[in-house]
Motif scaffolding. Structure first.
Motif, short mmCIF file in Angstrom:
data_model
loop_
_atom_site.label_atom_id
_atom_site.label_comp_id
_atom_site.label_asym_id
_atom_site.label_seq_id
_atom_site.Cartn_x
_atom_site.Cartn_y
_atom_site.Cartn_z
N LEU A 129 0.81 -1.22 0.00
CA LEU A 129 0.00 0.00 0.00
C LEU A 129 0.84 1.26 0.00
O LEU A 129 0.47 2.25 -0.62
N PHE A 130 1.97 1.26 0.71
CA PHE A 130 2.76 2.49 0.74
C PHE A 130 3.34 2.79 -0.65
O PHE A 130 3.35 3.94 -1.08
N MET A 189 0.28 -6.12 0.70
CA MET A 189 -1.12 -6.47 0.44
C MET A 189 -1.43 -7.93 0.77
O MET A 189 -2.46 -8.24 1.38
N ALA A 190 -0.55 -8.85 0.37
CA ALA A 190 -0.79 -10.26 0.65
C ALA A 190 -0.74 -10.52 2.15
O ALA A 190 -1.58 -11.26 2.70
N HIS A 191 0.22 -9.92 2.84
CA HIS A 191 0.34 -10.09 4.29
C HIS A 191 -0.84 -9.43 5.00
O HIS A 191 -1.35 -9.95 6.02
N PHE A 212 -10.36 3.83 3.23
CA PHE A 212 -9.73 3.51 1.94
C PHE A 212 -10.73 3.64 0.80
O PHE A 212 -10.38 4.09 -0.30
N LEU A 213 -11.97 3.25 1.03
CA LEU A 213 -12.99 3.39 0.00
C LEU A 213 -13.20 4.85 -0.38
O LEU A 213 -13.33 5.18 -1.57
N ILE A 214 -13.21 5.74 0.61
CA ILE A 214 -13.36 7.18 0.34
C ILE A 214 -12.18 7.70 -0.47
O ILE A 214 -12.34 8.44 -1.45
N VAL A 215 -10.96 7.30 -0.05
CA VAL A 215 -9.75 7.75 -0.75
C VAL A 215 -9.78 7.33 -2.21
O VAL A 215 -9.61 8.16 -3.13
N PHE A 216 -10.00 6.04 -2.45
CA PHE A 216 -9.95 5.54 -3.82
C PHE A 216 -11.15 6.01 -4.64
O PHE A 216 -11.04 6.16 -5.86
N ILE A 256 -10.94 -2.31 -6.48
CA ILE A 256 -11.15 -3.74 -6.77
C ILE A 256 -10.11 -4.59 -6.04
O ILE A 256 -10.44 -5.59 -5.40
N ARG A 257 -8.84 -4.18 -6.12
CA ARG A 257 -7.78 -4.96 -5.47
C ARG A 257 -7.96 -4.97 -3.95
O ARG A 257 -7.84 -6.02 -3.31
N THR A 258 -8.27 -3.83 -3.37
CA THR A 258 -8.41 -3.74 -1.92
C THR A 258 -9.58 -4.56 -1.40
O THR A 258 -9.46 -5.25 -0.38
#
Length: 493
Positions: A129-130, A189-191, A212-216, A256-258
């Motif tokens: 994510l970073f 992301m996997a971890h 995160f939904l708001i950001v994306f 979608i990925r998140t």
């Protein structure tokens, strides 16, 4: 590990640095930019072949294994979007060569173009994510420069609004990452998927998921699209085509990925919110598309409708709907680039962006008119064009899950797209108004036609060859529906 994965990111970065030192040599910049995109496309095809044969490919930078180092992950979903990005980039470059203006070309248009590609491609390939945040910022900073390039008063006003919105969303992104790291102790992301499953998604993690939904959603224009119609109206058509095809899609990819890899454990909560946002986006985008008589606004609101439609596929979250979302995302990136290129040519031919000041263009520009007509049918989802397979799969997925209201809105949004684009076609090409001034016939360089025709051939080909494309999209959607495939590929060592 596969060191080839870094090439799609490295090539545009190196190209951009080289082009900075060639800012006054316009023709050299054009050729270097185009060759760079072509070579990058070759590297991505090689990666795609490896992904198809051997499964997900990974690269651990510096040899640091997850969750401690930066990881790049090439699964079929990411690679398909990277390849589509490069196809769109080639089309936009060809169109820009003779339409963007030498003044803009001399003021670092091509370096910023390449930096934006690096940010987009990095966003698709990153596995943490970073690093996604870093790639977002590279993309956004480049887009700030491309929007304002030309320096008109309207550009400056919209750029300030665009920058302000993205600064706020980026600050919220950092805050969401900080909270998430504080709760689960990782940003890989996997971890993250493993840790969230262990902790149980609820309470604080659900709040972080909504952050995160708001950001994306701000990046994608999902419900929070108030900045998009104005900001995408001010740059030249080549830049708007690039933005409409790529920038909102990066935000959609992140959503979608998140929500298929990290926050998929409480779908009754998160995906229900996404469903309502998708529905509102399609409705409000449709209202905007029919309310205006400004071609810029009509096309921009069609971007908003498509964002809502793709989010509908994620909200339903079945294998069919996710297959359809992947197919439709690829179609939409190419089709939206073509839509803005043809829109730019229509405005240039008519000498105005006001639909009620146009008319009779079909007699002087028949090729342009029929290309726009075919594109409109593709965007609506008329078979056998490229929009049809993805729409059918998403609608089938929605009906199978009993999401009748959401599916009805999605189908209705397609009718709104048809109405809005046919209104442009009829108003610009068929309507006769003898009071309109007679303008000198506009002649575009062959590169503009090559760009438009090539993208149109792809729009037709993606529909006719949908069975072949589906074999790749199905592999991509399999990872989205079964996160363990992604997790095992990244954490296996």
């Amino acid at each position: 590990m596969n060191n080839l994965i870094v090439l799609p990111l490295l090539i545009p970065l190196l190209t951009a640095v080289i082009l900075i030192f060639l800012s006054k040599r316009v023709k050299v910049q054009r050729w270097i930019s185009l060759i760079s995109v072509f070579l990058n496309g070759v590297s991505v095809v090689l990666i795609m072949d490896q992904v198809q044969e051997k499964g997900i490919q990974t690269l651990y930078m510096g040899g640091w294994l997850p969750p401690y180092g930066i990881v790049f992950v090439a699964d079929m979903f990411a690679v398909l979007l990277v390849l589509t990005t490069l196809i769109v980039a080639a089309g936009c470059l060809l169109y820009a060569f003779r339409t963007i203006g030498e003044q803009r070309e001399k003021y670092y248009f091509y370096p910023f173009f390449q930096f934006l590609l690096a940010g987009v491609i990095g966003s698709f390939l990153t596995g943490d994510l970073f690093n996604l945040f870093v790639c977002f910022e590279v993309m956004l900073i480049s887009s700030y420069a491309l929007i304002v390039l030309g320096g008109t008063k309207r550009q400056l006003r919209e750029t300030l609004k665009y920058i302000l919105i993205n600064i706020i969303s980026s600050a919220l992104f950092v805050a969401a990452m900080a909270y998430l790291y504080g709760v689960v102790g990782t940003l890989n992301m996997a971890h993250l998927s493993v840790r969230v499953a262990e902790a149980g998604q609820g309470g604080l993690l659900s709040v972080i998921a909504i952050m995160f939904l708001i950001v994306f959603s701000l990046k994608a224009g999902l419900f929070l699209f108030f900045w998009l119609p104005g900001s995408y109206s001010v740059p030249p058509a080549a830049v708007t085509a690039l933005f409409g095809a790529l920038l909102t899609k990066v935000g959609l990819y992140a959503i979608i990925r998140t929500f298929t890899l990290i926050f998929y454990h409480d779908q009754d909560f998160t995906h229900n919110i996404i469903a309502w946002m998708a529905m509102a986006t399609m409705i409000l985008g449709g209202l905007g598309a029919v309310a205006y008589k400004d071609i810029h606004r009509i096309l921009n609101y069609n971007v908003v409708i498509s964002v809502g439609f793709i989010a509908f596929g994620l909200a339903v979250a079945t294998k069919d709907s996710l297959d359809g979302a992947v197919l439709y995302l690829i179609h939409d990136m190419i089709a939206k680039a073509l839509m803005f290129i043809l829109g730019g040519m229509i405005i240039s031919a008519a000498g105005t962006n006001k639909l009620n000041e146009m008319g009779g263009l079909i007699k002087r520009y028949p090729l342009l008119g029929w290309m726009f007509f075919i594109l409109a049918l593709a965007l609506v989802g008329i078979p056998p064009l490229s929009g049809f397979p993805g729409k059918v799969l998403m609608v089938r997925g929605g009906l199978s899950e009993g999401e009748f209201l959401l599916t009805a809105v999605a189908v209705a949004s397609s009718l709104i797209v048809l109405y809005s684009l046919m209104r442009v076609f009829i108003g610009a090409f068929w309507r006769e108004d003898h009071m309109l001034p007679v303008r000198e016939k506009k002649k575009w360089h062959s590169s503009a036609y090559v760009s438009a025709i090539s993208l149109l051939v792809l729009v037709i080909g993606l529909g006719v060859g949908s069975e072949w494309i589906y074999s790749f999209a199905g592999q991509a959607a399999e990872v989205l529906t079964n996160p363990s495939i992604y997790i095992e590929a990244v954490l296996k060592e």
